[in-house]
Enzyme design. Structure first.
Site, PDB file in Angstrom:
ATOM      1  N   ALA A   1      23.513 -23.557  10.947  1.00 52.04           N
ATOM      2  CA  ALA A   1      23.535 -24.936  10.453  1.00 52.04           C
ATOM      3  C   ALA A   1      22.135 -25.389  10.095  1.00 52.04           C
ATOM      4  O   ALA A   1      21.205 -25.268  10.902  1.00 52.04           O
ATOM      5  CB  ALA A   1      24.130 -25.867  11.505  1.00 52.04           C
ATOM      6  N   ASP A   2      21.974 -25.885   8.879  1.00 52.22           N
ATOM      7  CA  ASP A   2      20.719 -26.507   8.496  1.00 52.22           C
ATOM      8  C   ASP A   2      20.553 -27.793   9.306  1.00 52.22           C
ATOM      9  O   ASP A   2      21.534 -28.429   9.683  1.00 52.22           O
ATOM     10  CB  ASP A   2      20.741 -26.810   6.992  1.00 52.22           C
ATOM     11  CG  ASP A   2      19.464 -27.470   6.522  1.00 52.22           C
ATOM     12  OD1 ASP A   2      18.391 -26.987   6.892  1.00 52.22           O
ATOM     13  OD2 ASP A   2      19.555 -28.473   5.793  1.00 52.22           O
ATOM     14  N   LYS A   3      19.300 -28.160   9.577  1.00 53.55           N
ATOM     15  CA  LYS A   3      19.068 -29.377  10.352  1.00 53.55           C
ATOM     16  C   LYS A   3      19.155 -30.621   9.486  1.00 53.55           C
ATOM     17  O   LYS A   3      19.982 -31.501   9.718  1.00 53.55           O
ATOM     18  CB  LYS A   3      17.685 -29.318  11.028  1.00 53.55           C
ATOM     19  CG  LYS A   3      17.355 -30.568  11.845  1.00 53.55           C
ATOM     20  CD  LYS A   3      15.938 -30.540  12.374  1.00 53.55           C
ATOM     21  CE  LYS A   3      14.939 -30.836  11.269  1.00 53.55           C
ATOM     22  NZ  LYS A   3      15.019 -32.227  10.775  1.00 53.55           N
TER      23      LYS A   3
END
Length: 786
Positions: A287-289
C-alpha cells in the site's frame, strides 16, 4: 536555441510524447484462438467437418467464439494506461526560441530548450532550473506527501505541478527519457503472473496428461481389435470431445462478471474481469502511503504554545503570516485549523505581508495591535527563527520530538523588530484515513499482510505505519542490499517508481500473490506488475488505467470487499473445476471400459457434443451457487484437485458401468439403445455428482442456489425428452429413465460418504473447512481504528 537546432534535436531525440507500442487489434483477437483449449476445439471442429457432421462442427465453433468474445473484454489495460500517461503531459509550454518567448505544443519541446515555469503550470519535460524559485507538487511521481522547494540547480520532473513561484530552466530530457517516460516504459513492460491463467493451464495440462493417455489407449485398442476406419475415427473424435473443458474459460469469465456486478454495488469497479479472482489469491498488499493510507492533505495535528501564549493565539498569528490566495498547502492547512478553532486574533488588520521567501525560508506579516503598535510576525522553520528570536531552552527538544513522529514542524515568532520571541510550534502531517487501521486489521484477519511502500521519509512512513498497524521493520529502499530478504520489512521508504516495481517483483519471486494499492503516476508500474492493482478513488487517470480495480468511494473498505468476494468466487470455481475434472476423467474411463465390455463405442460424437451443452455449460450455474468464504488466500492446488477428481471419478465410473451392464445383461438392450442408456446414465449421474461436490460438508448442509436447481431441471428435462422421443438416439421407455434417475439419487447419497474421506485425504482445502455461516452476502467484521 534556434529553431533549426531545435528541429535537429527533435529529429534525434524524438517528439516529447510517450510512444504507444500496443499490438494491433487483429493480434489481440487472434490470440484468443491460440492456446490449449482453442486448439482442442478447433481440432474437433475440423474432424467433424471431415466427417460431414456440419451441425456438430457449428456447435463447437459457436463455443469457440463464445470463449474468445468473453476473453477479449479482459484486454487493453496497458494501452489505456499509456493513453492516460500521455494526457497528463502539459499540452503547451513557454519556450525561448530564436531569442523570443513562444508558446509551443509540449510535444515540440526538445532537450536543451529553455522553458519558463509559472504558477499553475504543468512541467512539460524534465527541467534543471537556472533561475527563480518554485514550489512543485510531484507527489504523483515521487510519492512525497509535501510539495518541494526547487531553485537554481534543482531538477523538476515532467508532469509535476507548480504550486508557487516562477522559474526558468533548461530541458534535460523529453519523452521516454523523462522520469515520466521511464514510468510509462515500466507500465508497458510490467506484467504479473495471473493465478487464474495458471489455474486454467493447470486444468488443461492435467486433463491432457490423464485423458490423453486414456484416449490413446482407446484408439490403439480399437485399431488392434480391427474396428473399421470410420468407427475408429468416430471413436477418436468422441474421446477428444469428451476431454475438452469447453466451458472452462467461459465459466471463469462468467464468475468474474458476477463478482464485478456485486463489487460495483459496494463501490469497487473492476477494470479487468480477472481482478476479483486475483484478489482472492492475494497474501501481501503493498500500500502506498500518500493518498492511500493517508488523506493526501496536510492537517494541523498539534499546536505547542510557548510560555505566555495560548494555542489559539499561536494559530491566529500563523494564519496572519499565511497567504490567502496562494496554493501553498502549509498556509492552507494553518488557515483551516485557525478557522476551525475559532482563533480570532487580538491584533487588528494586516498592514503588510510577505509570502514565503526561499532565500530567508520564512513568511512574514506586519499587523497593528490593539494599542496601535506595529507587531511583526515571522513563520518558518524553528532553526531559522531561533537565530533571531528568543525561545525556551526546551523548545529544541519539543521540535525534535514532533519531527520524530513524522510531523512537519513550523515555528511562529512575534514581537517588535529586535525583540522577537517564539510564540509556539505547529505540527502538520498528512494523517491516516479513518478506515486505514481497520483495513489493515481486517486484512490481517483474512491472512493478508500489509506492507507500506512510499516515497516519503523513513521517519514519516514509520509514524504512519505505527498508527495504522502495519507490522515489520522500516527500511530505506536504497539500503535493501539483498532483495531475498524483502519479506522481513514492513515499511519501504524513499522508494522511486522503479523500486516500487522491483519490490513487487521481489515479493512475487518469493512466491507471494501481491496486491498493490496506490494513487499516483509513481505507482502505475507496480500497479501493473502486481497480480491485483488497486487504485483509490482519488487516484490519477494513470493509476486507474494501470490498475485492475478502482475504488469509486472514499476509503479502503472496498479492498476487504474485493478479497471476500473473490474468495467466495474462488470456492465456486474450485467446485466447478472439481466437478468438471471428475466427469472428464470418468467419461474417458467409461469409453475405454465400455469398449472392452461391449466391443463397440458406447457413445457417438453427436452424444458427446450434446453432453458439452447439457452437462458442461449448464454446470456453469455453479457460479451463482451459495458458497462459503475460503479460509485463507486462495491457492489453486491442481495436483490435489486432480487426485480428488480421479478418486471420485473412479466411484462414478462404477455407477455408470453398473447402468451399462444392467442394460446389456439385465434388459438385453441392443447396441443403439445401449448407447442411449449409457448417455442417460452419464448425465443423470453427473447431476448427482454436482450436488455432492458443491458442499464440502454433508450434501444436505446447505440449500443449492435457485439457478443450480433450474439448470439441473433443464438438464434432466433435455436428456429425458431426447431419450423418450428417440431424437438423435434410440428411444428408451420412461420406466427405464425413472429407474436410472432413482439409482443416480441413491448413488449421490453413497458418494457423499466417500467424498468426505477423499477430500480429507488429499487436503483439498488445506485442512480447513469453510465456515458454515459464511455466504456471499456476509459482511466483514467491524473493527475500530487504532
Amino acid at each position: 536555441m534556434t529553431s533549426a537546432e531545435a528541429a535537429r534535436r527533435l529529429a534525434e531525440a524524438g517528439a516529447n510524447v510517450v510512444a504507444d507500442r500496443s499490438p494491433p487489434a487483429w493480434q489481440r483477437v487472434g490470440a484468443k484462438f491460440w492456446g490449449p483449449i482453442p486448439w482442442m476445439l478447433e481440432a474437433a471442429a475440423v474432424l467433424q467437418i471431415s466427417l460431414h457432421a456440419y451441425t456438430e462442427a457449428a456447435v463447437i465453433g459457436a463455443l469457440l467464439l463464445l470463449n474468445a468474445t468473453l476473453g477479449i473484454v479482459q484486454e487493453g489495460r496497458a494501452s489505456a494506461a499509456l493513453t492516460a500517461l500521455k494526457q497528463r503531459l502539459a499540452p503547451t509550454a513557454l519556450v525561448l526560441r530564436d531569442g523570443a518567448w513562444v508558446r509551443l505544443p509540449a510535444s515540440q519541446v526538445a532537450p536543451g530548450d529553455v522553458v519558463a515555469l509559472a504558477l499553475g503550470a504543468v512541467v512539460p519535460a524534465d527541467v534543471r532550473l537556472t533561475s527563480g524559485e518554485v514550489l512543485v507538487d510531484q507527489s504523483t511521481l515521487t510519492g512525497e506527501s509535501l510539495p518541494v522547494e526547487a531553485g537554481p540547480g534543482d531538477a523538476v520532473f515532467a508532469g509535476s505541478m507548480v504550486r508557487r513561484g516562477q522559474a526558468v530552466g533548461e530541458v534535460t530530457a523529453t519523452g521516454a527519457g523523462t522520469a515520466f517516460g521511464r514510468t510509462a516504459e515500466l507500465v508497458r513492460d510490467a506484467h504479473g503472473a495471473s493465478t487464474e491463467q495458471a489455474a486454467i493451464l493447470g486444468v488443461t495440462r492435467n486433463l491432457a496428461l490423464v485423458n490423453g493417455a486414456i484416449a490413446a489407449l482407446i484408439v490403439a485398442y480399437g485399431y488392434l481389435d480391427g474396428l473399421p476406419l470410420a468407427q475408429l475415427v468416430s471413436l477418436g473424435l468422441t474421446a477428444l470431445l469428451a476431454t475438452i473443458p469447453a466451458a472452462l474459460p467461459a465459466t471463469f469469465t462468467l464468475s468474474a462478471a458476477m463478482s464485478a456486478q456485486t463489487l460495483a454495488r459496494r463501490g469497487v469497479l473492476l477494470t479487468r474481469l480477472t481482478a476479483a479472482h486475483e484478489a482472492a489469491a492475494m497474501d501481501v498488499l503493498c500500500a502506498d502511503k500518500t493518498g492511500t493510507l493517508t488523506r493526501n492533505a496536510l492537517e494541523v495535528l498539534e499546536v505547542r504554545p510557548m510560555p505566555g501564549f495560548q494555542a489559539e493565539e499561536v494559530l491566529a498569528l500563523a494564519a496572519l503570516a499565511s497567504s490567502e490566495a496562494d496554493q501553498d498547502p502549509v498556509d492552507a492547512a494553518i488557515r483551516r485549523a485557525a478557522a476551525a478553532a475559532g482563533a480570532a486574533s487580538r491584533y487588528g488588520q494586516r498592514l503588510r505581508f510577505q509570502p514565503f521567501d526561499p532565500s530567508t525560508r520564512t513568511a512574514q506579516a506586519v499587523v497593528r495591535d490593539a494599542v496601535g503598535r506595529e507587531i511583526r510576525i515571522v513563520k518558518g522553520a524553528f532553526g531559522v527563527l531561533a537565530a533571531s528570536a528568543t525561545a525556551p531552552a526546551e523548545a529544541r527538544g519539543w521540535v525534535d520530538a514532533l519531527a520524530a513522529q513524522g510531523d512537519r514542524v513550523i515555528a511562529v515568532a512575534t514581537g517588535q523588530d529586535g525583540a522577537l520571541a517564539v510564540a509556539g510550534l505547529i505540527a502538520l502531517s498528512d494523517p491516516p484515513r479513518p478506515d486505514s487501521a481497520a483495513l489493515v486489521g481486517d486484512l490481517r484477519g483474512l491472512g493478508v499482510r500489509t506492507v507500506m511502500v512510499t516515497g516519503d521519509s523513513a521517519v514519516t512512513a514509520a509514524a504512519i505505519a505505527r498508527a495504522v498497524g502495519v507490522e515489520g521493520e522500516a527500511v530505506l529502499a536504497e539500503n535493501v542490499a539483498e532483495w531475498a530478504d524483502v519479506e522481513r520489512f514492513g515499511v519501504f521508504a524513499r522508494v522511486a517508481p522503479e523500486e516500487k516495481h522491483r519490490i513487487v517483483r521481489a515479493l512475487q519471486a518469493r512466491g507471494h500473490a501481491v496486491g498493490m494499492c496506490g494513487d499516483g503516476v509513481n505507482d502505475a508500474p507496480a500497479l501493473r506488475q502486481a497480480q491485483i492493482g488497486i487504485a483509490v478513488s482519488s487516484a490519477t487517470d494513470v493509476a486507474k488505467a494501470a490498475a485492475g480495480m478502482v475504488l469509486t468511494q472514499p476509503g479502503l473498505a472496498g479492498v476487504v470487499h474485493a478479497v471476500r468476494e473473490g474468495r467466495i468466487a474462488f470456492s465456486r470455481l474450485q467446485t466447478y473445476t472439481l466437478n468438471m475434472l471428475v466427469k472428464k476423467v470418468e467419461v474417458l474411463l467409461f469409453l475405454a471400459s465400455g469398449l472392452l465390455l461391449t466391443g463397440q463405442a458406447v457413445m457417438t460424437p453427436a452424444m458427446t457434443v450434446l453432453m458439452l451443452i447439457t452437462n458442461d455449460f449448464l454446470a456453469m450455474s455453479i457460479t451463482t451457487d451459495r458458497a462459503g468464504l475460503a479460509p485463507g488466500p486462495s491457492v489453486w492446488r491442481m495436483s490435489r484437485i486432480t487426485a480428488a477428481a480421479v478418486a471420485l471419478g473412479a466411484c462414478k465410473l462404477v455407477f455408470s458401468l453398473g447402468v451399462l451392464l444392467a442394460g446389456k445383461y439385465g434388459l438385453g438392450l441392443d447396441a443403439k439403445a445401449l448407447q442411449t442408456l449409457a448417455f442417460v446414465g452419464l448425465l443423470f449421474g453427473s447431476q448427482a455428482l454436482l450436488y455432492v461436490v458443491r458442499e464440502r460438508r454433508r450434501i444436505w448442509s446447505s440449500l443449492p442456489g435457485p439457478w443450480v436447481v433450474a439448470a439441473s431441471a433443464v438438464d434432466i428435462g433435455i436428456v429425458s425428452a431426447l431419450a423418450l422421443s428417440g431424437s438423435l438416439m434410440a428411444p428408451l421407455p420412461w420406466t427405464v429413465l425413472a429407474a436410472v434417475l432413482a439409482a443416480a439419487a441413491g448413488f449421490g447419497l453413497a458418494l457423499d460418504q466417500v467424498k468426505r474421506l477423499v477430500l480429507a485425504a488429499v487436503r483439498l482445502d488445506g485442512g480447513a473447512a469453510y465456515p458454515a455461516a459464511a455466504t456471499a452476502g456476509s459482511e466483514p467484521a467491524s473493527r475500530k481504528p487504532r
